[in-house]
Design an enzyme around this catalytic site. Structure first.
Site, PDB file in Angstrom:
ATOM      1  N   PHE A  35      41.139 -55.712   3.355  1.00  0.00           N
ATOM      2  CA  PHE A  35      41.324 -54.347   3.845  1.00  0.00           C
ATOM      3  C   PHE A  35      40.860 -54.341   5.295  1.00  0.00           C
ATOM      4  O   PHE A  35      39.703 -54.647   5.582  1.00  0.00           O
ATOM      5  CB  PHE A  35      40.510 -53.359   3.011  1.00  0.00           C
ATOM      6  N   TRP A  73      39.354 -56.809  -0.325  1.00  0.00           N
ATOM      7  CA  TRP A  73      40.241 -55.843  -0.982  1.00  0.00           C
ATOM      8  C   TRP A  73      40.118 -56.095  -2.483  1.00  0.00           C
ATOM      9  O   TRP A  73      40.579 -57.095  -2.997  1.00  0.00           O
ATOM     10  CB  TRP A  73      41.666 -56.041  -0.487  1.00  0.00           C
ATOM     11  N   GLY A  76      40.554 -52.413  -8.565  1.00  0.00           N
ATOM     12  CA  GLY A  76      39.641 -51.510  -9.256  1.00  0.00           C
ATOM     13  C   GLY A  76      40.273 -50.156  -9.442  1.00  0.00           C
ATOM     14  O   GLY A  76      41.489 -49.994  -9.326  1.00  0.00           O
ATOM     15  N   ASP A 162      30.791 -36.141   1.205  1.00  0.00           N
ATOM     16  CA  ASP A 162      32.130 -35.990   0.610  1.00  0.00           C
ATOM     17  C   ASP A 162      32.113 -36.639  -0.767  1.00  0.00           C
ATOM     18  O   ASP A 162      32.852 -37.580  -1.045  1.00  0.00           O
ATOM     19  CB  ASP A 162      33.203 -36.621   1.498  1.00  0.00           C
TER      20      ASP A 162
END
Length: 261
Positions: A35, A73, A76, A162
Site C-alpha cells: 500500500f 498490504w 483482512g 474518527d
C-alpha cells in the site's frame, strides 16, 4: 502513476486506492503486495513501530521533495458494529492513548493540544449562527459552560478522532489495527472513548468496556464524554441538518441528566 512505476519498476501492477489526503495506491508483483501513499505523515513510522497500523516497509524521498511510503498490504476485513464493543478494541485504544512515543512524535511535529477553553470558544462561534433556530442549543451550551471548570487541560493523549468501525481492521493473521490517522489530535482521551461508547456500546456494558480499557467509569469521565460528544454535534451543525442534530442534542442532554449525579 508514472512516478510509482519509476520507483517500483514495470513488473508491479498499480491501482488507485482512494484516500482523503495524499495519493494512495495498491501495488502487486507476484506474491508481494504494498500500500503506497504520497506525503504520508511522519507519524506513520511511530504507528507502525507501535503495531497500530500495518508494517511500514520503506520510505523514499523524491527529487521534488515528495515522500513516498510503502506499507504491507494485508488481506483482512473491517470490524463489524458488534465487534466494536469487544475487549480487544478497548485494549488497543488504551494502548494508543497511553503511548508516550506517539504523543512525543505528534508534539515534535508541532501539533498543539486541544484545550477545553479553546474548544469552548470554537463551539460558541459555531453555535452563534444557529441558536435562534435550535432551542436545544442554548441548554447544551449552558451545560458545557457548567462542566468546563471540571475539564482537565493536562490530561493529554494521541486521539484518533474518527473512531468508526470501518477504520478498524483485522488481518488474515488475526491482528487488529486502527487505520486512517488523518484526523489525529492531541486531546483528552474522553473524546475518542465517548464517540466509540455512544455509537457502539449499550450503556449497561460501558462499565465492563472501561474495565478492559483500564479505567473506571465514574462521573468525572462521564462529564468529559458528554462534553466532547455535545461539542462534536455542535461542530457538525449545518443548515440542512438542524432538525436531526437538534434531536441528537436533546437526547444527549437527557442522558446527562439520567447518568450524571
Amino acid at each position: 502513476m508514472n512516478w510509482l512505476e519509476h520507483i517500483l519498476g514495470n513488473e508491479w501492477k498499480i491501482a488507485p486506492a482512494g484516500g482523503v489526503t495524499g495519493e494512495a495506491y495498491y501495488a502487486k508483483s507476484g506474491d508481494r503486495q504494498l500500500f503506497l501513499k504520497r506525503n504520508s505523515s511522519p507519524f506513520l513510522a511511530v504507528l507502525s513501530a507501535e503495531g497500530i497500523v500495518p508494517k511500514l516497509v520503506w520510505t523514499k524521498r523524491m527529487e521534488n521533495g515528495d515522500v513516498i511510503t510503502a506499507q504491507e498490504w494485508l488481506l483482512g476485513r473491517g470490524l463489524t458494529i458488534a465487534e466494536m464493543s469487544g475487549p480487544r478494541v478497548a485494549k488497543l485504544l488504551s494502548k494508543i492513548h497511553h503511548s508516550s512515543e506517539m504523543l512525543n512524535m505528534l508534539m515534535r511535529m508541532g501539533k498543539k493540544p486541544l484545550q477545553p477553553e479553546t474548544k469552548m470558544e470554537e463551539l460558541r462561534e459555531k453555535a452563534a449562527g444557529f441558536q435562534d433556530r435550535l432551542p436545544a442549543l442554548e441548554q447544551t451550551l449552558e451545560r458545557l459552560e457548567r462542566f468546563l471548570p471540571e475539564m482537565p487541560d493536562q490530561l493529554l493523549a494521541v486521539c484518533h478522532f474518527d473512531i468508526d468501525h470501518n477504520n478498524w481492521m483485522i488481518s488474515q493473521h488475526d491482528e487488529l489495527y486502527l487505520v486512517d490517522w488523518d484526523s489525529a489530535l492531541i486531546a483528552d482521551p474522553a473524546a475518542d472513548i465517548g464517540m466509540l461508547l455512544r455509537k457502539y456500546v449499550p450503556y449497561p456494558d460501558w462499565e465492563n468496556w472501561m474495565k478492559a480499557y483500564g479505567k473506571p467509569l465514574d462521573d468525572a469521565l462521564l462529564r468529559r464524554i458528554y462534553w466532547y460528544e455535545a461539542g462534536r454535534v455542535i461542530m457538525s451543525l449545518r443548515d440542512d441538518n438542524l432538525e436531526r442534530k437538534g434531536k441528537e442534542l436533546t437526547q444527549l442532554m437527557m442522558e446527562v441528566k439520567q447518568l450524571i449525579s
